[in-house]
Write an enzyme that holds these catalytic residues in place. Structure first.
Site, PDB file in Angstrom:
ATOM      1  N   CYS A   2       0.823  -1.207   0.000  1.00  0.00           N
ATOM      2  CA  CYS A   2       0.000   0.000   0.000  1.00  0.00           C
ATOM      3  C   CYS A   2       0.863   1.266   0.000  1.00  0.00           C
ATOM      4  CB  CYS A   2      -0.867   0.030   1.240  1.00  0.00           C
ATOM      5  SG  CYS A   2      -1.568  -1.562   1.670  1.00  0.00           S
ATOM      6  N   ARG A  27       2.966   0.974  -7.568  1.00  0.00           N
ATOM      7  CA  ARG A  27       3.036  -0.120  -6.598  1.00  0.00           C
ATOM      8  C   ARG A  27       1.819  -1.044  -6.690  1.00  0.00           C
ATOM      9  NH1 ARG A  27       6.129   1.378  -1.806  1.00  0.00           N
ATOM     10  NH2 ARG A  27       4.646   0.190  -0.579  1.00  0.00           N
ATOM     11  N   TRP A  76      -3.534  -2.075  -1.001  1.00  0.00           N
ATOM     12  CA  TRP A  76      -3.352  -3.371  -1.671  1.00  0.00           C
ATOM     13  C   TRP A  76      -3.869  -4.374  -0.651  1.00  0.00           C
ATOM     14  CZ3 TRP A  76      -1.468  -5.982  -5.948  1.00  0.00           C
ATOM     15  CH2 TRP A  76      -0.943  -7.255  -5.758  1.00  0.00           C
ATOM     16  N   ASN A 100       0.063   0.591   6.783  1.00  0.00           N
ATOM     17  CA  ASN A 100       0.689  -0.405   5.903  1.00  0.00           C
ATOM     18  C   ASN A 100       1.263  -1.469   6.812  1.00  0.00           C
ATOM     19  OD1 ASN A 100       0.211   1.109   3.681  1.00  0.00           O
ATOM     20  ND2 ASN A 100       2.361   1.479   3.150  1.00  0.00           N
ATOM     21  N   GLY A 101       1.112  -2.738   6.440  1.00  0.00           N
ATOM     22  CA  GLY A 101       1.671  -3.812   7.256  1.00  0.00           C
ATOM     23  C   GLY A 101       0.588  -4.790   7.666  1.00  0.00           C
ATOM     24  N   GLU A 482      13.393 -23.098 -13.475  1.00  0.00           N
ATOM     25  CA  GLU A 482      13.059 -21.691 -13.246  1.00  0.00           C
ATOM     26  C   GLU A 482      14.212 -20.783 -13.710  1.00  0.00           C
ATOM     27  OE1 GLU A 482      10.584 -19.964 -12.765  1.00  0.00           O
ATOM     28  OE2 GLU A 482      11.229 -18.115 -11.819  1.00  0.00           O
ATOM     29  N   LYS A 486      13.761 -17.911 -16.566  1.00  0.00           N
ATOM     30  CA  LYS A 486      14.067 -16.502 -16.302  1.00  0.00           C
ATOM     31  C   LYS A 486      15.011 -15.956 -17.356  1.00  0.00           C
ATOM     32  CE  LYS A 486      11.821 -15.616 -14.123  1.00  0.00           C
ATOM     33  NZ  LYS A 486      10.645 -15.872 -13.324  1.00  0.00           N
ATOM     34  N   GLU A 489      13.285 -15.638 -20.811  1.00  0.00           N
ATOM     35  CA  GLU A 489      12.225 -14.633 -20.765  1.00  0.00           C
ATOM     36  C   GLU A 489      12.752 -13.207 -20.961  1.00  0.00           C
ATOM     37  OE1 GLU A 489      10.357 -14.982 -16.917  1.00  0.00           O
ATOM     38  OE2 GLU A 489       8.426 -14.404 -17.728  1.00  0.00           O
ATOM     39  N   HIS A 505      20.587 -38.885 -21.596  1.00  0.00           N
ATOM     40  CA  HIS A 505      19.618 -39.523 -22.502  1.00  0.00           C
ATOM     41  C   HIS A 505      19.258 -38.624 -23.687  1.00  0.00           C
ATOM     42  CE1 HIS A 505      19.195 -42.852 -19.746  1.00  0.00           C
ATOM     43  NE2 HIS A 505      19.063 -41.975 -18.758  1.00  0.00           N
ATOM     44  N   LYS A 606       2.293  -9.322 -18.014  1.00  0.00           N
ATOM     45  CA  LYS A 606       2.376  -9.670 -16.590  1.00  0.00           C
ATOM     46  C   LYS A 606       1.267 -10.636 -16.202  1.00  0.00           C
ATOM     47  CE  LYS A 606       4.112  -9.587 -12.536  1.00  0.00           C
ATOM     48  NZ  LYS A 606       5.286 -10.444 -12.378  1.00  0.00           N
TER      49      LYS A 606
HETATM   50  C1  AGP Z   1       7.225 -15.655 -14.931  1.00  0.00           C
HETATM   51  O1  AGP Z   1       8.396 -14.960 -14.914  1.00  0.00           O
HETATM   52  C2  AGP Z   1       6.318 -15.404 -16.016  1.00  0.00           C
HETATM   53  N1  AGP Z   1       6.198 -14.084 -16.418  1.00  0.00           N
HETATM   54  C3  AGP Z   1       5.124 -16.318 -16.204  1.00  0.00           C
HETATM   55  O2  AGP Z   1       5.637 -17.590 -16.460  1.00  0.00           O
HETATM   56  C4  AGP Z   1       4.101 -16.405 -15.052  1.00  0.00           C
HETATM   57  O3  AGP Z   1       4.669 -17.039 -13.941  1.00  0.00           O
HETATM   58  C5  AGP Z   1       2.839 -17.161 -15.537  1.00  0.00           C
HETATM   59  O4  AGP Z   1       2.253 -16.462 -16.598  1.00  0.00           O
HETATM   60  C6  AGP Z   1       1.837 -17.396 -14.427  1.00  0.00           C
HETATM   61  O5  AGP Z   1       1.371 -16.211 -13.909  1.00  0.00           O
HETATM   62  P1  AGP Z   1       0.532 -16.181 -12.556  1.00  0.00           P
HETATM   63  O6  AGP Z   1       1.446 -16.632 -11.470  1.00  0.00           O
HETATM   64  O7  AGP Z   1       0.098 -14.756 -12.415  1.00  0.00           O
HETATM   65  O8  AGP Z   1      -0.617 -17.128 -12.712  1.00  0.00           O
END
Ligand code: AGP
Length: 611
Positions: A2, A27, A76, A100-101, A482, A486, A489, A505, A606
């Site tokens: 927030c 934010r 938030w 906030n908190g 992961e 990253k 991406e 394999h 996002k």
């Molecule tokens: C992660 O870096 C991504 N941008 C993407 O894989 C993301 O995790 C995925 O789209 C799922 O999103 P969500 O956690 O909002 O459901």
């Protein structure tokens, strides 16, 4: 999280507060509100949605002069849905208060205040602070003394700003584990959760410390800690407004990587008791009774959240003894999945809006028990699931998920321990061991952040490679996946994550001198030795090796790698959380060196609300 803005001075508090809140919009928030002292009284206006809605609500209000004092908030949601009644400021008698908190002991405080005759209007933890302060003022305490006494009764994290309508010349401030700053002006002073909110008016800033209480008027700032006046250093901020939004970091992603120690603390706060080795998740009380009837868990998610599920499978099977499957939400939603009433379906999502994850949850609804792990209160996935455990990562702005992933792992650990306790599958001593390590995790993560310089140097050697292989075994396998996600991406470099034992394999054919191999190596036996053998196989084919490990120097004798990054060790179960951090940093630095748009990588969104 927030946003907070407060003002005491001779200019229009309302305009200054709204302007300050606008500079904190990045934010993320879901409702907003202000209380201003104007025409001899305090007026409060709140609205759900964005600031534009608050402005519309304010337009309908008759103004009686210029407000000289006020507090404003963008919320938030954490406790209670994003509604107007739950929005801040909360009012109680003479008091208007924003926060906030998280107040951990709000339920007993609320019961105590209700017994004294206070009527609560919201579902929030914050409203108890407003009532408590008002009760103390009504008992005759001076404003600062009342604030002091109120904070002594509150457990948890807070930045409070409060106005007492009988003393409309001052804003009362308190801080514990949640940031708050004071912007010093000429004949006016501002208070805010973040520096960008004051930069339009002043660059002279005081950062409050934990335990500080302050009384801010137009001409003076009084600060005390533990009942004694203290002087805090005044700093001059040279940042431009955009840098300020990023907390001085070059990108949101880097800021969010550095936020991780704090948000782990936020996700754990009030949820664990080492004393009786238990996990407190009141939101799951109905599940406690059904825990022993759970025969199977199916986890559904996308992208990074899917990797969190793969890691969660280890905790859920190991601690709670429940067989666990992990499925891509986009796959699960179009097959039956054989879900019955003894199956617990867990959907994991940062945004709570990912369409495939929502679709998977819808497919399971009415057949099995459904639970969401989510970062956004009231999101579609949370509304669809029967139960929700919230992560407290705060808004994640960079498209590449970092701190949300870390808090998902923490939430899954909490869930697994909760189920283990309810099912009697783990001894008190074993639960206490993991819980103790979890308490140490925020500090261990802060320590891990210190490898950033080393990772940045390694990145300079590797950033021109066109392909990367990430390998790991056991708990390190989801971390390898992961790490690869990253990197691809945000740097657009091809990267694959693979179980290290599977490499021979097929992927081994790819390995030559041009291929960097990132080996995620946990010290836990017997996989440590097994992974070391895989490392030798990679080395023998001339690959450029980067090892990320929690092993000791002695364990690593005989390992020849071009790069070696070591993270602290807390417990085998928690190592993946720390081992992931250098991989986040590697992706970040490689992307910066390649000049990509780190926070807004091409083709990505996002929140993916399409199939
Ligand atoms: C992660 O870096 C991504 N941008 C993407 O894989 C993301 O995790 C995925 O789209 C799922 O999103 P969500 O956690 O909002 O459901």
């Amino acid at each position: 999280m927030c946003g907070i803005v407060g003002y005491a001075g001779n200019r229009d508090a309302l305009a200054i507060i709204i302007g300050g809140l606008e500079s904190l919009e990045y934010r993320g928030y879901d409702s907003a509100g202000v209380s201003v002292y104007e025409g001899g009284k305090v007026d409060t206006t709140r609205a759900t949605g964005k600031l534009i809605e608050l402005k519309k609500a304010l337009e309908g209000r008759k103004r009686s002069g210029i407000a000289s004092l006020g507090i404003g908030h963008t919320r938030w949601a954490t406790h209670g849905r994003p509604t107007e009644t739950n929005a801040h400021p909360h009012t109680a008698g003479r008091v208007s208060l924003i926060h906030n908190g998280i107040i951990e002991n709000y339920l007993p405080l609320r019961a105590m205040l209700e017994a004294k005759g206070c009527t609560f209007l919201s579902e929030t933890d914050t409203e108890v602070a407003a009532h408590l302060l008002n009760t103390l003022l009504a008992e005759g305490f001076e404003p600062l003394e009342a604030m002091r006494k109120m904070c002594a009764q509150v457990k948890g994290s807070y930045a409070f700003l409060a106005i007492d309508s009988k003393h409309p010349d001052r804003v009362l401030v308190a801080k514990n584990s949640t940031p708050i700053i004071i912007g010093k002006g000429d004949g006016e002073n501002l208070i805010a959760s973040d520096i960008p909110a004051v930069l339009q008016h002043t660059r002279r800033v005081i950062v409050l410390e934990d335990g500080d209480l302050a009384q801010v008027t137009a001409d003076a700032v009084y600060i005390e800690n533990q009942g004694k006046e203290v002087r805090r250093k005044e700093e001059t901020i040279a940042w431009d407004p955009i840098t300020a939004q990023k907390g001085g970091f070059k990108h949101f992603m880097l800021k969010e990587i550095y936020d991780q120690s704090r948000v782990i603390g936020d996700t754990l706060r009030g949820r664990i008791s080492e004393h009786d080795a238990s996990v407190k998740l009141p939101e799951l009380e109905t599940l406690r009774d059904k825990a022993s009837s759970i025969k199977r868990i199916v986890m559904v998610a996308c992208g990074t959240a899917w990797h969190a599920c793969l890691e969660g499978k280890f905790f859920l099977e190991e601690f709670a003894g429940i067989p666990c499957e992990v499925d891509y939400a986009s796959e699960f939603r179009y097959r039956s999945g054989l879900i019955d009433k003894d199956t617990l379906v867990i959907a994991v999502s940062q945004s709570g809006e990912t369409l495939d994850t929502l679709g998977a949850l819808e497919a399971a609804s009415g057949k099995g028990m459904t639970l969401a792990i989510c970062n956004v209160v009231g999101a579609s996935i949370c509304r669809k699931a029967e139960m929700v455990v919230y992560t407290h990562a705060g808004p994640e702005i960079s498209v590449a998920s970092t701190k949300a992933f870390t808090t998902q792992l923490v939430a899954l650990q909490l869930l697994a321990l909760f189920l283990a306790e309810a099912r009697g599958t783990m001894s008190v001593a074993a639960r206490r061991h993991v819980l103790h390590a979890m308490v140490e995790l925020p500090a261990a993560l802060s320590q891990t952040l210190k490898v950033d310089g080393e990772v940045s140097s390694v990145a300079k050697r590797f950033f021109q490679a066109r392909d990367f292989l990430f390998l790991g075994r056991g708990r390190c396998y989801p971390i390898a996946l992961e790490g690869a996600l990253k990197l691809k991406e945000i740097s657009y470099i091809h990267a694959e994550g693979y179980p290290a034992g599977e490499m021979k394999h097929g992927p081994i054919a790819l390995i030559d001198e041009s291929m960097p191999v990132v080996m995620v190596l946990q010290r836990e036996k017997p996989l440590f030795e097994k992974t070391l053998s895989n490392l030798k196989e990679v080395e023998a084919r001339g690959a450029r090796v980067l090892v990320v490990t929690d092993a000791t120097e002695e364990d690593l004798r005989g390992v020849h790698a071009e790069g070696l990054i070591r993270v602290p060790f807390v417990a085998h179960e928690l190592s993946p959380i720390l081992l992931n951090v250098p991989l986040q940093m590697l992706a970040y630095h490689v992307a910066v060196l390649n000049g990509t748009d780190v926070d807004l990588p091409r083709n990505l969104a996002k929140s993916v609300t399409v199939e």
